[in-house]
Design an enzyme around this catalytic site. Structure first.
Site, PDB file in Angstrom:
ATOM      1  N   SER A  46       0.870  -1.100   0.004  1.00  0.00           N
ATOM      2  CA  SER A  46      -0.218   0.134   0.034  1.00  0.00           C
ATOM      3  C   SER A  46       1.006   1.163   0.181  1.00  0.00           C
ATOM      4  O   SER A  46       1.788   1.404   0.873  1.00  0.00           O
ATOM      5  CB  SER A  46      -0.879   0.078   1.325  1.00  0.00           C
ATOM      6  N   GLU A  47       0.737   2.024  -0.936  1.00  0.00           N
ATOM      7  CA  GLU A  47       1.879   3.151  -1.125  1.00  0.00           C
ATOM      8  C   GLU A  47       1.825   3.985  -0.061  1.00  0.00           C
ATOM      9  O   GLU A  47       2.972   4.812  -0.149  1.00  0.00           O
ATOM     10  CB  GLU A  47       1.611   3.590  -2.699  1.00  0.00           C
ATOM     11  N   ASN A  48       1.143   4.210   0.761  1.00  0.00           N
ATOM     12  CA  ASN A  48       1.425   5.177   2.128  1.00  0.00           C
ATOM     13  C   ASN A  48       2.123   4.765   2.926  1.00  0.00           C
ATOM     14  O   ASN A  48       2.469   5.120   3.756  1.00  0.00           O
ATOM     15  CB  ASN A  48      -0.046   5.361   2.574  1.00  0.00           C
TER      16      ASN A  48
END
Lengths: 218, 239
Positions: A46-48
């Site tokens: 998840s790119e966060n």
């Protein structure tokens, strides 16, 4: 019959391999997580800043400090790691993610993708999509083949502003699984009960059909 | 020793020196890991003409969104905006300048700014509206665009724990943009949930070394959740 959202996700899941690190975009791609084949381990990025995204939390596990890129509360899978945003995009841009699945408004025969902006409508932003398409080698775009009004989304040339140029090689629509190669679409599979003619009619860009095109199986 | 003590005792002191038309870099992703009390102090101060650099711009009544009603923000550099009615109104009316920047490029702009690197080439955005007006160059047959780094007059950061020297530890995905923001402020202000004495944090586990931190304040946090999702029998690992 056109594939349902769930069937699109199911077909994408067949492309997973044991040990894959996978980034799933918002919408249909998200559903792919529900169809990871039994006995196969994949880790969701998840790119966060989370590698090893787990299920949604139970009510008593909700943690404001633990969300996914869709800003939803999540949990961490066993073996997860957390990191900052620059590190997260180093993974993405550096080509370390094995499979990226994301949605789009349009793709074209040169592998261009438009997915974040419709001029005249409210523009919310590209988030991480431009980094994802620029950095990943193995990308599957999931989308409906045509609009409700029968306007093709597989084009000779994208009409909307691009998210990425020349970066898409595979598209799974509700009608067909398509490869993009040498400036043309190539029909790999068709949805069960959908004819090649129907797909050709709804594909504006040049579509190559060779031999008997198999139906998808689930 | 006191020379390294970064702790200040009021939010007024924490944001002292912030004036109109400055650039502020903020940590946070959505409402997760945002320096919520430092943002509230900017609202209280009424500083205007600000350029904000942040992945998002909060919601109507929380996070950076609270700076919108009094028109304190002149420009925002962000990757995803508009969970926010007043934001949309100001953007559509041309009252608010928005520079949409890919998320990874935004993180790298902060990282590079803090690391003394003025610009970098990235494939992200090549051939898209993001590339307009930017230098392009090929490396090993691939096309890249030149992106300039960002430095803020202030950086505002939320961490979990700190020691008095400003060594920081973040918690879970509240880390996000905060470590990059911390490096990229001429004045970096950090608010945390707990402050301990130097030596109490394991040096091996520090995410942001205190050298980047100018001011440190102990806060209490609402930590609002944007999308409260819970497990059901049919969904798993969705995002």
């Amino acid at each position: 019959m056109a594939l349902s959202r769930e069937q699109i996700a199911q077909r994408v899941a067949q492309e997973l391999q044991d040990g894959y690190y996978v980034n799933l975009g918002i919408g249909i791609p998200t559903l792919v997580a529900n169809y990871v084949p039994k006995g196969m381990d994949v880790m969701l990025q998840s790119e966060n800043g989370l590698l090893g995204m787990g299920q949604f939390p139970n009510e008593d596990e909700i943690d404001a400090d633990l969300i996914n890129a869709g800003k939803q509360t999540v949990t961490m899978a066993t073996g997860a790691s957390v990191f900052n945003s620059a590190e997260s995009f180093a993974m993405i841009r550096g080509g370390h993610v094995d499979l990226t699945v994301l949605g789009a408004f349009e793709v074209d025969v040169n592998g261009n993708i438009a997915s974040y902006m419709i001029p005249g409508k409210l523009i919310k932003g590209m988030g991480g999509a431009m980094d994802l398409v620029a950095g990943a080698d193995n990308i599957i775009v999931t989308m409906t083949h045509a609009s409700k009004h029968g306007v093709s989304k597989l084009l000779t040339k994208c009409s909307l502003p691009l998210t990425g140029k020349g970066c898409i090689k595979k598209v799974l629509t509700d009608l067909a699984f398509i490869e993009i190669k040498n400036g043309k679409f190539h029909l790999l599979e068709r949805a069960p009960g959908v004819s090649v003619e129907e797909i050709l009619t709804l594909t504006e860009g040049e579509l190559m059909v060779s031999g008997d095109v198999p139906e998808m199986s689930f | 020793m006191a020379g390294f003590d970064k702790v200040v005792s009021s939010y007024e002191e924490a944001m002292a020196g912030l004036t109109d038309n400055m650039t502020i870099i903020s940590g946070g992703f959505g409402l997760c890991g945002i320096p919520e009390n430092l943002i509230a102090e900017i609202k209280r101060k009424g500083t205007t003409g600000l350029t904000l650099v942040s992945n998002n711009c909060g919601v109507d009544d929380f996070g950076l969104g609270i700076l919108l009603p009094d028109r304190q923000i002149k420009k925002i550099i962000a990757s995803y905006v508009g969970e926010n009615a007043e934001f949309e109104r100001q953007m559509m009316a041309g009252e608010l300048e928005v520079e949409l920047t890919p998320q990874g490029t935004l993180a790298e702009k902060m990282r590079a700014g803090g690391a003394g690197i003025p610009a970098f080439f990235t494939a992200t955005g090549y051939g898209t509206p993001v590339a307009i007006g930017k230098e392009e160059r090929q490396f090993k047959g691939r096309n890249y665009i030149l992106e300039e780094s960002i430095i803020g007059d202030f950086a505002i950061v939320k961490a979990w724990k700190a020691d008095r020297y400003g060594n920081l530890v973040y918690r879970k995905t509240a880390r996000n943009f905060n470590p990059m923001a911390a490096t990229a402020g001429k004045i970096t202000v950090v608010e945390v949930e707990e402050i301990v004495e130097p030596g109490e944090l394991d040096p091996d586990q520090i995410h942001t070394p205190g050298i980047y931190v100018d001011r440190l304040i102990l806060g209490s946090f609402e930590k609002r959740i944007e999308q409260r999702t819970v497990r059901t029998t049919t969904t798993q690992g969705e995002k």
